[in-house]
Design a protein around this motif. Structure first.
Motif, short mmCIF file in Angstrom:
data_model
loop_
_atom_site.label_atom_id
_atom_site.label_comp_id
_atom_site.label_asym_id
_atom_site.label_seq_id
_atom_site.Cartn_x
_atom_site.Cartn_y
_atom_site.Cartn_z
N LYS A 79 37.71 29.45 27.63
CA LYS A 79 38.05 28.18 26.77
C LYS A 79 37.68 26.94 27.31
CE LYS A 79 42.23 25.61 25.22
NZ LYS A 79 43.69 25.52 25.18
N GLU A 80 37.01 25.92 26.78
CA GLU A 80 36.62 24.66 27.25
C GLU A 80 36.80 23.72 26.29
OE1 GLU A 80 32.76 22.59 29.36
OE2 GLU A 80 32.86 24.57 28.81
N THR A 81 37.75 22.67 26.44
CA THR A 81 37.82 21.63 25.44
C THR A 81 37.74 20.37 26.38
OG1 THR A 81 40.31 21.19 25.96
CG2 THR A 81 39.59 22.78 24.15
N SER A 82 38.07 19.17 25.86
CA SER A 82 38.01 17.84 26.42
C SER A 82 38.99 17.92 27.32
CB SER A 82 37.77 16.63 25.40
OG SER A 82 39.16 16.87 24.68
N GLU A 83 39.98 18.49 27.32
CA GLU A 83 41.28 18.28 28.11
C GLU A 83 41.29 19.33 29.37
OE1 GLU A 83 44.52 18.24 25.49
OE2 GLU A 83 44.14 16.30 24.82
N GLU A 84 41.03 20.90 29.02
CA GLU A 84 41.04 21.76 29.83
C GLU A 84 40.00 22.74 29.74
OE1 GLU A 84 45.05 22.94 28.80
OE2 GLU A 84 44.41 24.54 27.42
N ALA A 85 39.98 23.76 30.74
CA ALA A 85 39.21 24.86 30.78
C ALA A 85 39.73 26.13 31.43
CB ALA A 85 37.96 24.60 31.30
N VAL A 86 39.47 27.34 30.68
CA VAL A 86 40.05 28.47 31.32
C VAL A 86 38.83 29.33 31.77
CG1 VAL A 86 41.56 30.44 30.87
CG2 VAL A 86 42.11 28.36 29.82
N LEU A 87 38.83 29.82 32.93
CA LEU A 87 37.76 30.41 33.29
C LEU A 87 38.11 31.64 33.78
CD1 LEU A 87 37.58 27.40 34.35
CD2 LEU A 87 35.32 28.22 35.21
N MET A 88 37.50 32.90 33.54
CA MET A 88 37.80 34.45 34.06
C MET A 88 37.15 34.54 35.48
SD MET A 88 37.28 38.25 32.30
CE MET A 88 38.36 37.65 30.87
N VAL A 89 37.63 35.19 36.66
CA VAL A 89 37.16 35.22 37.44
C VAL A 89 36.33 36.49 37.93
CG1 VAL A 89 37.74 35.18 40.09
CG2 VAL A 89 39.08 33.60 38.59
N HIS A 90 35.07 36.23 38.55
CA HIS A 90 34.47 37.50 38.98
C HIS A 90 34.99 37.79 40.29
CE1 HIS A 90 31.09 38.36 36.27
NE2 HIS A 90 30.65 37.37 36.38
N LYS A 91 35.88 38.73 40.32
CA LYS A 91 36.68 39.29 41.57
C LYS A 91 35.69 39.34 42.65
CE LYS A 91 40.68 39.95 43.56
NZ LYS A 91 41.74 38.94 43.54
N GLN A 92 34.79 40.14 42.65
CA GLN A 92 34.03 40.49 43.77
C GLN A 92 33.16 39.37 44.11
OE1 GLN A 92 34.04 43.10 45.85
NE2 GLN A 92 35.83 43.82 44.36
N ALA A 93 32.43 38.51 43.05
CA ALA A 93 31.46 37.61 43.32
C ALA A 93 32.39 36.10 43.99
CB ALA A 93 30.73 37.05 41.85
N ALA A 94 33.54 36.13 43.47
CA ALA A 94 34.31 34.84 44.05
C ALA A 94 34.97 34.95 45.31
CB ALA A 94 35.32 34.83 42.72
N THR A 95 34.58 35.87 45.75
CA THR A 95 35.23 35.89 47.46
C THR A 95 34.94 34.93 48.19
OG1 THR A 95 34.88 38.77 47.42
CG2 THR A 95 35.37 37.44 49.53
N ASP A 96 33.79 34.39 48.25
CA ASP A 96 33.41 33.27 49.08
C ASP A 96 34.11 31.79 48.48
OD1 ASP A 96 31.79 32.04 51.36
OD2 ASP A 96 31.07 30.89 49.48
N ALA A 97 34.08 31.74 47.06
CA ALA A 97 34.63 30.68 46.59
C ALA A 97 36.10 30.51 46.88
CB ALA A 97 34.22 30.63 44.96
N PHE A 98 36.93 31.45 47.17
CA PHE A 98 38.30 31.60 46.98
C PHE A 98 38.62 31.75 48.64
CE2 PHE A 98 38.19 32.24 42.73
CZ PHE A 98 39.33 31.85 42.17
N SER A 99 37.59 31.58 49.45
CA SER A 99 37.96 31.59 50.79
C SER A 99 38.71 30.43 51.28
CB SER A 99 36.83 31.82 51.83
OG SER A 99 35.67 30.90 51.60
N SER A 100 38.52 29.66 50.52
CA SER A 100 39.35 28.00 50.86
C SER A 100 39.42 27.14 49.58
CB SER A 100 38.41 27.23 52.00
OG SER A 100 37.31 26.69 51.50
#
Length: 231
Positions: A79-100
Protein backbone atom coordinates in the motif's frame (compact mmCIF):
# COMPACT_ATOMS: atom_id res chain seq x y z
CA UNK A 1 81.60 -67.00 44.33
CA UNK A 2 81.79 -63.36 45.47
CA UNK A 3 82.86 -62.38 41.99
CA UNK A 4 79.81 -64.16 40.53
CA UNK A 5 77.51 -62.24 42.91
CA UNK A 6 79.11 -58.94 41.93
CA UNK A 7 78.59 -59.79 38.28
CA UNK A 8 74.95 -60.72 38.94
CA UNK A 9 74.34 -57.49 40.84
CA UNK A 10 75.97 -55.50 38.08
CA UNK A 11 73.82 -57.26 35.50
CA UNK A 12 70.69 -56.53 37.51
CA UNK A 13 71.65 -52.86 37.81
CA UNK A 14 72.26 -52.67 34.08
CA UNK A 15 68.89 -54.31 33.41
CA UNK A 16 67.20 -51.91 35.80
CA UNK A 17 68.83 -48.95 34.08
CA UNK A 18 67.79 -50.30 30.70
CA UNK A 19 64.23 -50.85 31.90
CA UNK A 20 64.18 -47.31 33.28
CA UNK A 21 65.43 -45.92 29.98
CA UNK A 22 62.90 -48.02 28.08
CA UNK A 23 60.11 -46.82 30.37
CA UNK A 24 61.14 -43.20 29.90
CA UNK A 25 61.35 -43.62 26.14
CA UNK A 26 57.93 -45.27 26.16
CA UNK A 27 56.51 -42.44 28.26
CA UNK A 28 58.12 -39.86 25.99
CA UNK A 29 56.76 -41.63 22.93
CA UNK A 30 53.26 -41.67 24.44
CA UNK A 31 53.55 -38.02 25.41
CA UNK A 32 54.79 -37.08 21.95
CA UNK A 33 51.97 -39.07 20.37
CA UNK A 34 49.44 -37.36 22.62
CA UNK A 35 50.86 -33.92 21.85
CA UNK A 36 50.79 -34.72 18.13
CA UNK A 37 47.18 -35.89 18.43
CA UNK A 38 46.22 -32.74 20.36
CA UNK A 39 47.93 -30.53 17.77
CA UNK A 40 46.16 -32.40 15.00
CA UNK A 41 42.84 -32.02 16.82
CA UNK A 42 43.50 -28.28 17.26
CA UNK A 43 44.39 -28.02 13.59
CA UNK A 44 41.22 -29.89 12.57
CA UNK A 45 39.15 -27.72 14.90
CA UNK A 46 40.71 -24.56 13.48
CA UNK A 47 39.98 -25.75 9.94
CA UNK A 48 36.34 -26.45 10.85
CA UNK A 49 35.98 -23.01 12.42
CA UNK A 50 37.55 -21.40 9.35
CA UNK A 51 35.21 -23.36 7.09
CA UNK A 52 32.21 -22.23 9.15
CA UNK A 53 33.41 -18.63 9.02
CA UNK A 54 33.90 -18.84 5.26
CA UNK A 55 30.42 -20.32 4.92
CA UNK A 56 28.87 -17.56 7.03
CA UNK A 57 30.76 -14.92 5.08
CA UNK A 58 29.62 -16.41 1.79
CA UNK A 59 25.99 -16.50 2.97
CA UNK A 60 26.20 -12.92 4.21
CA UNK A 61 27.72 -11.76 0.91
CA UNK A 62 24.97 -13.61 -0.96
CA UNK A 63 22.34 -11.92 1.21
CA UNK A 64 23.93 -8.52 0.63
CA UNK A 65 23.97 -9.11 -3.13
CA UNK A 66 20.34 -10.16 -3.00
CA UNK A 67 19.49 -7.09 -0.96
CA UNK A 68 21.15 -4.85 -3.53
CA UNK A 69 19.37 -6.64 -6.34
CA UNK A 70 15.89 -6.81 -4.81
CA UNK A 71 16.01 -4.31 -1.94
CA UNK A 72 14.92 -5.00 1.61
CA UNK A 73 11.25 -4.66 0.66
CA UNK A 74 9.01 -6.45 -1.81
CA UNK A 75 7.81 -4.42 -4.80
CA UNK A 76 5.19 -3.38 -5.58
CA UNK A 77 4.40 -2.16 -2.08
CA UNK A 78 1.33 -3.53 -0.36
CA UNK A 79 0.00 0.00 0.00
CA UNK A 80 1.18 3.56 -0.69
CA UNK A 81 -0.83 6.73 -0.20
CA UNK A 82 -0.02 10.35 0.57
CA UNK A 83 -0.27 9.53 4.28
CA UNK A 84 1.29 6.10 4.71
CA UNK A 85 2.85 3.07 3.08
CA UNK A 86 2.89 -0.66 3.87
CA UNK A 87 5.92 -2.66 2.76
CA UNK A 88 6.36 -6.42 2.89
CA UNK A 89 9.85 -7.36 4.07
CA UNK A 90 12.31 -9.52 2.13
CA UNK A 91 13.33 -11.60 5.17
CA UNK A 92 16.74 -12.69 3.85
CA UNK A 93 17.54 -9.60 1.84
CA UNK A 94 16.59 -7.32 4.74
CA UNK A 95 19.14 -8.74 7.22
CA UNK A 96 21.54 -5.82 6.84
CA UNK A 97 18.79 -3.19 6.73
CA UNK A 98 17.42 -4.42 10.07
CA UNK A 99 20.81 -4.70 11.78
CA UNK A 100 20.32 -1.21 13.24
CA UNK A 101 17.59 1.42 13.36
CA UNK A 102 19.83 3.83 11.46
CA UNK A 103 20.24 1.37 8.58
CA UNK A 104 16.51 0.69 8.56
CA UNK A 105 15.63 4.37 8.29
CA UNK A 106 18.30 4.78 5.60
CA UNK A 107 16.73 1.93 3.62
CA UNK A 108 13.30 3.55 3.99
CA UNK A 109 14.69 6.91 2.92
CA UNK A 110 16.05 5.15 -0.15
CA UNK A 111 12.56 3.85 -0.96
CA UNK A 112 10.93 7.26 -0.41
CA UNK A 113 13.61 9.87 -1.18
CA UNK A 114 11.11 12.70 -1.63
CA UNK A 115 8.96 11.93 1.40
CA UNK A 116 9.42 12.77 5.08
CA UNK A 117 9.03 9.81 7.44
CA UNK A 118 7.76 10.01 11.01
CA UNK A 119 10.47 7.87 12.70
CA UNK A 120 8.36 7.66 15.85
CA UNK A 121 5.59 5.91 13.95
CA UNK A 122 7.03 2.84 12.26
CA UNK A 123 4.95 -0.27 12.94
CA UNK A 124 5.20 -3.92 11.94
CA UNK A 125 2.90 -6.89 11.47
CA UNK A 126 3.67 -10.57 12.02
CA UNK A 127 3.22 -13.64 9.85
CA UNK A 128 0.37 -14.69 12.12
CA UNK A 129 -1.51 -11.40 11.62
CA UNK A 130 -0.01 -9.76 8.50
CA UNK A 131 -2.71 -7.07 8.32
CA UNK A 132 -2.46 -5.93 11.93
CA UNK A 133 0.14 -3.30 12.77
CA UNK A 134 -0.01 -3.13 16.55
CA UNK A 135 3.72 -3.48 17.15
CA UNK A 136 5.99 -0.44 17.14
CA UNK A 137 9.38 -0.79 15.48
CA UNK A 138 12.04 1.35 17.18
CA UNK A 139 15.76 1.58 17.90
CA UNK A 140 15.36 -0.04 21.31
CA UNK A 141 13.66 -3.11 19.84
CA UNK A 142 16.37 -3.66 17.22
CA UNK A 143 19.07 -3.16 19.87
CA UNK A 144 17.41 -5.82 22.04
CA UNK A 145 17.31 -8.19 19.07
CA UNK A 146 21.04 -7.61 18.53
CA UNK A 147 21.66 -8.31 22.22
CA UNK A 148 19.84 -11.64 21.95
CA UNK A 149 21.86 -12.51 18.85
CA UNK A 150 25.06 -11.79 20.82
CA UNK A 151 23.77 -14.03 23.63
CA UNK A 152 23.14 -16.86 21.15
CA UNK A 153 26.68 -16.53 19.81
CA UNK A 154 28.04 -16.60 23.37
CA UNK A 155 26.10 -19.81 24.03
CA UNK A 156 27.67 -21.42 20.96
CA UNK A 157 31.16 -20.36 22.11
CA UNK A 158 30.50 -21.81 25.58
CA UNK A 159 29.26 -25.07 24.05
CA UNK A 160 32.46 -25.30 22.01
CA UNK A 161 34.54 -24.80 25.17
CA UNK A 162 32.47 -27.48 26.93
CA UNK A 163 33.04 -30.00 24.15
CA UNK A 164 36.79 -29.39 24.35
CA UNK A 165 36.73 -29.82 28.15
CA UNK A 166 34.81 -33.09 27.83
CA UNK A 167 37.49 -34.46 25.50
CA UNK A 168 40.36 -33.56 27.88
CA UNK A 169 42.23 -36.46 29.51
CA UNK A 170 44.80 -36.78 32.28
CA UNK A 171 48.41 -37.46 31.23
CA UNK A 172 49.67 -40.44 33.30
CA UNK A 173 53.22 -39.06 33.35
CA UNK A 174 54.93 -35.81 34.25
CA UNK A 175 56.72 -33.78 31.57
CA UNK A 176 60.01 -35.51 32.36
CA UNK A 177 58.43 -38.94 31.90
CA UNK A 178 58.02 -39.88 35.56
CA UNK A 179 54.71 -41.67 36.20
CA UNK A 180 52.23 -39.76 38.33
CA UNK A 181 51.04 -41.14 41.65
CA UNK A 182 47.47 -42.39 42.14
CA UNK A 183 46.76 -39.33 44.26
CA UNK A 184 48.01 -36.97 41.55
CA UNK A 185 45.94 -38.76 38.90
CA UNK A 186 42.83 -38.68 41.10
CA UNK A 187 43.26 -34.96 41.80
CA UNK A 188 43.67 -34.15 38.12
CA UNK A 189 40.61 -36.25 37.24
CA UNK A 190 38.62 -34.31 39.84
CA UNK A 191 39.90 -31.01 38.41
CA UNK A 192 38.81 -32.03 34.89
CA UNK A 193 35.39 -33.11 36.15
CA UNK A 194 35.01 -29.81 38.03
CA UNK A 195 35.96 -27.85 34.91
CA UNK A 196 33.36 -29.75 32.84
CA UNK A 197 30.69 -29.14 35.50
CA UNK A 198 31.47 -25.43 35.60
CA UNK A 199 31.30 -25.16 31.83
CA UNK A 200 27.98 -27.03 31.76
CA UNK A 201 26.59 -24.60 34.31
CA UNK A 202 27.84 -21.68 32.21
CA UNK A 203 26.14 -23.11 29.09
CA UNK A 204 22.86 -23.69 30.95
CA UNK A 205 22.89 -20.20 32.50
CA UNK A 206 23.69 -18.47 29.19
CA UNK A 207 21.10 -20.56 27.30
CA UNK A 208 18.41 -19.74 29.86
CA UNK A 209 19.17 -16.02 29.69
CA UNK A 210 19.12 -16.06 25.87
CA UNK A 211 15.82 -17.99 25.87
CA UNK A 212 14.19 -15.61 28.35
CA UNK A 213 15.25 -12.51 26.43
CA UNK A 214 14.46 -14.13 23.10
CA UNK A 215 10.92 -14.96 24.26
CA UNK A 216 10.30 -11.23 24.69
CA UNK A 217 10.95 -10.78 20.96
CA UNK A 218 8.68 -13.55 19.71
CA UNK A 219 6.58 -11.11 17.65
CA UNK A 220 9.63 -9.42 16.14
CA UNK A 221 11.02 -12.77 14.98
CA UNK A 222 7.81 -13.23 12.97
CA UNK A 223 8.06 -9.82 11.30
CA UNK A 224 6.13 -9.75 8.02
CA UNK A 225 5.49 -6.16 6.90
CA UNK A 226 6.06 -2.63 8.15
CA UNK A 227 3.92 0.49 8.01
CA UNK A 228 5.45 3.95 7.76
CA UNK A 229 3.71 7.30 8.24
CA UNK A 230 4.53 10.37 6.16
CA UNK A 231 4.61 13.88 7.61
Amino acid sequence: MGADMNEDEAALKIQAIQRGRAARKDAEAKRDAKEAAEKQAESDSAKKIQALQRGRLARREAQEKKAKATGAFVRPFVKETSEEAVLMVHKQAATDAFSSFEKLTAALDGEFPSRNLDLEQIYYSTKDTPDSFGNRLCAKLIARANDVLAMRLEVEALKTALREAEKATVDPCHAEGKPKSKTELANEEKALAKDVAQKKNAVNAASYKADVEGAKLVNYTKLHSIKVIFV
